[in-house]
Design a protein around this motif. Sequence first.
Motif, mmCIF file in Angstrom:
data_model
loop_
_atom_site.group_PDB
_atom_site.id
_atom_site.type_symbol
_atom_site.label_atom_id
_atom_site.label_comp_id
_atom_site.label_asym_id
_atom_site.label_seq_id
_atom_site.Cartn_x
_atom_site.Cartn_y
_atom_site.Cartn_z
ATOM 1 N N GLN A 159 40.809 57.105 34.627
ATOM 2 C CA GLN A 159 40.631 55.855 33.895
ATOM 3 C C GLN A 159 41.010 54.651 34.759
ATOM 4 O O GLN A 159 40.336 53.621 34.728
ATOM 5 C CB GLN A 159 41.471 55.870 32.616
ATOM 6 C CG GLN A 159 40.967 56.854 31.585
ATOM 7 C CD GLN A 159 41.914 56.998 30.404
ATOM 8 O OE1 GLN A 159 42.986 56.387 30.380
ATOM 9 N NE2 GLN A 159 41.516 57.813 29.434
ATOM 10 N N VAL A 160 42.065 54.791 35.536
ATOM 11 C CA VAL A 160 42.487 53.706 36.422
ATOM 12 C C VAL A 160 41.405 53.429 37.459
ATOM 13 O O VAL A 160 41.044 52.274 37.707
ATOM 14 C CB VAL A 160 43.827 54.051 37.117
ATOM 15 C CG1 VAL A 160 44.124 53.079 38.252
ATOM 16 C CG2 VAL A 160 44.971 54.046 36.104
ATOM 17 N N ARG A 161 40.848 54.464 38.064
ATOM 18 C CA ARG A 161 39.788 54.281 39.061
ATOM 19 C C ARG A 161 38.546 53.667 38.428
ATOM 20 O O ARG A 161 37.882 52.820 39.024
ATOM 21 C CB ARG A 161 39.443 55.596 39.727
ATOM 22 C CG ARG A 161 40.575 56.093 40.626
ATOM 23 C CD ARG A 161 40.167 57.253 41.443
ATOM 24 N NE ARG A 161 39.265 56.727 42.477
ATOM 25 C CZ ARG A 161 38.714 57.468 43.407
ATOM 26 N NH1 ARG A 161 38.967 58.757 43.444
ATOM 27 N NH2 ARG A 161 37.916 56.956 44.309
ATOM 28 N N SER A 162 38.248 54.074 37.208
ATOM 29 C CA SER A 162 37.093 53.519 36.505
ATOM 30 C C SER A 162 37.283 52.033 36.237
ATOM 31 O O SER A 162 36.362 51.229 36.452
ATOM 32 C CB SER A 162 36.880 54.271 35.192
ATOM 33 O OG SER A 162 35.891 53.654 34.419
ATOM 34 N N GLU A 163 38.464 51.654 35.778
ATOM 35 C CA GLU A 163 38.741 50.244 35.506
ATOM 36 C C GLU A 163 38.795 49.433 36.799
ATOM 37 O O GLU A 163 38.346 48.293 36.838
ATOM 38 C CB GLU A 163 40.050 50.092 34.731
ATOM 39 C CG GLU A 163 39.985 50.587 33.307
ATOM 40 C CD GLU A 163 38.982 49.836 32.456
ATOM 41 O OE1 GLU A 163 38.892 48.601 32.579
ATOM 42 O OE2 GLU A 163 38.277 50.489 31.672
ATOM 43 N N ALA A 164 39.354 50.012 37.844
ATOM 44 C CA ALA A 164 39.425 49.304 39.129
ATOM 45 C C ALA A 164 38.030 49.057 39.693
ATOM 46 O O ALA A 164 37.811 48.066 40.391
ATOM 47 C CB ALA A 164 40.266 50.098 40.120
ATOM 48 N N GLY A 165 37.096 49.912 39.367
ATOM 49 C CA GLY A 165 35.728 49.721 39.838
ATOM 50 C C GLY A 165 35.032 48.551 39.159
ATOM 51 O O GLY A 165 34.019 48.055 39.660
ATOM 52 N N LYS A 166 35.560 48.092 38.037
ATOM 53 C CA LYS A 166 34.957 46.976 37.300
ATOM 54 C C LYS A 166 35.427 45.611 37.805
ATOM 55 O O LYS A 166 34.930 44.585 37.364
ATOM 56 C CB LYS A 166 35.283 47.094 35.807
ATOM 57 C CG LYS A 166 34.712 48.331 35.155
ATOM 58 C CD LYS A 166 35.155 48.420 33.705
ATOM 59 C CE LYS A 166 34.717 49.723 33.073
ATOM 60 N NZ LYS A 166 35.213 49.828 31.688
ATOM 61 N N ILE A 167 36.401 45.615 38.716
ATOM 62 C CA ILE A 167 36.956 44.355 39.217
ATOM 63 C C ILE A 167 35.925 43.660 40.090
ATOM 64 O O ILE A 167 35.299 44.268 40.952
ATOM 65 C CB ILE A 167 38.236 44.608 40.032
ATOM 66 C CG1 ILE A 167 39.326 45.193 39.142
ATOM 67 C CG2 ILE A 167 38.718 43.320 40.701
ATOM 68 C CD1 ILE A 167 40.561 45.630 39.894
ATOM 69 N N THR A 168 35.740 42.359 39.857
ATOM 70 C CA THR A 168 34.881 41.560 40.738
ATOM 71 C C THR A 168 35.773 40.571 41.473
ATOM 72 O O THR A 168 36.479 39.764 40.856
ATOM 73 C CB THR A 168 33.811 40.793 39.939
ATOM 74 O OG1 THR A 168 34.452 39.976 38.968
ATOM 75 C CG2 THR A 168 32.858 41.748 39.246
ATOM 76 N N TRP A 169 35.752 40.654 42.781
ATOM 77 C CA TRP A 169 36.589 39.804 43.605
ATOM 78 C C TRP A 169 35.836 38.532 43.940
ATOM 79 O O TRP A 169 34.631 38.547 44.121
ATOM 80 C CB TRP A 169 36.990 40.535 44.884
ATOM 81 C CG TRP A 169 37.840 41.725 44.601
ATOM 82 C CD1 TRP A 169 37.444 43.013 44.538
ATOM 83 C CD2 TRP A 169 39.238 41.725 44.294
ATOM 84 N NE1 TRP A 169 38.504 43.828 44.224
ATOM 85 C CE2 TRP A 169 39.609 43.066 44.066
ATOM 86 C CE3 TRP A 169 40.192 40.728 44.192
ATOM 87 C CZ2 TRP A 169 40.925 43.415 43.740
ATOM 88 C CZ3 TRP A 169 41.500 41.089 43.875
ATOM 89 C CH2 TRP A 169 41.852 42.412 43.660
ATOM 90 N N PRO A 170 36.550 37.407 44.045
ATOM 91 C CA PRO A 170 35.873 36.154 44.397
ATOM 92 C C PRO A 170 35.406 36.193 45.851
ATOM 93 O O PRO A 170 35.994 36.872 46.691
ATOM 94 C CB PRO A 170 36.966 35.095 44.204
ATOM 95 C CG PRO A 170 38.252 35.828 44.334
ATOM 96 C CD PRO A 170 37.987 37.215 43.837
ATOM 97 N N SER A 171 34.364 35.437 46.109
ATOM 98 C CA SER A 171 33.853 35.373 47.478
ATOM 99 C C SER A 171 34.775 34.492 48.322
ATOM 100 O O SER A 171 35.625 33.768 47.805
ATOM 101 C CB SER A 171 32.439 34.800 47.487
ATOM 102 O OG SER A 171 32.469 33.434 47.100
ATOM 103 N N ARG A 172 34.589 34.551 49.617
ATOM 104 C CA ARG A 172 35.397 33.737 50.527
ATOM 105 C C ARG A 172 35.204 32.247 50.214
ATOM 106 O O ARG A 172 36.151 31.472 50.231
ATOM 107 C CB ARG A 172 35.001 34.048 51.960
ATOM 108 C CG ARG A 172 35.813 33.339 53.010
ATOM 109 C CD ARG A 172 35.384 33.802 54.409
ATOM 110 N NE ARG A 172 36.345 33.430 55.403
ATOM 111 C CZ ARG A 172 37.406 34.142 55.746
ATOM 112 N NH1 ARG A 172 37.645 35.285 55.138
ATOM 113 N NH2 ARG A 172 38.231 33.721 56.671
#
Length: 65
Positions: free
Chosen positions: A12-25
Amino acid sequence: MAKTNPFQFMQQVRSEAGKITWPSRREVMLTTVMVFVMAALTALFFFIVDLLIRTGLTVLLDLVG
């Protein structure tokens, strides 16, 4: 609350971590610049307010004393 075993929890942690969108530079640089600009504007505002209060008190104390 239902308990899950450690293996399911890690899935579940890996699944949720995959949903993270990081800001661009570019987004990070833009927001960083905006923070510095807002901090400078805030500092300028409080400097002007402090100057006005100090000047007003100096004038007031000169009139009284």
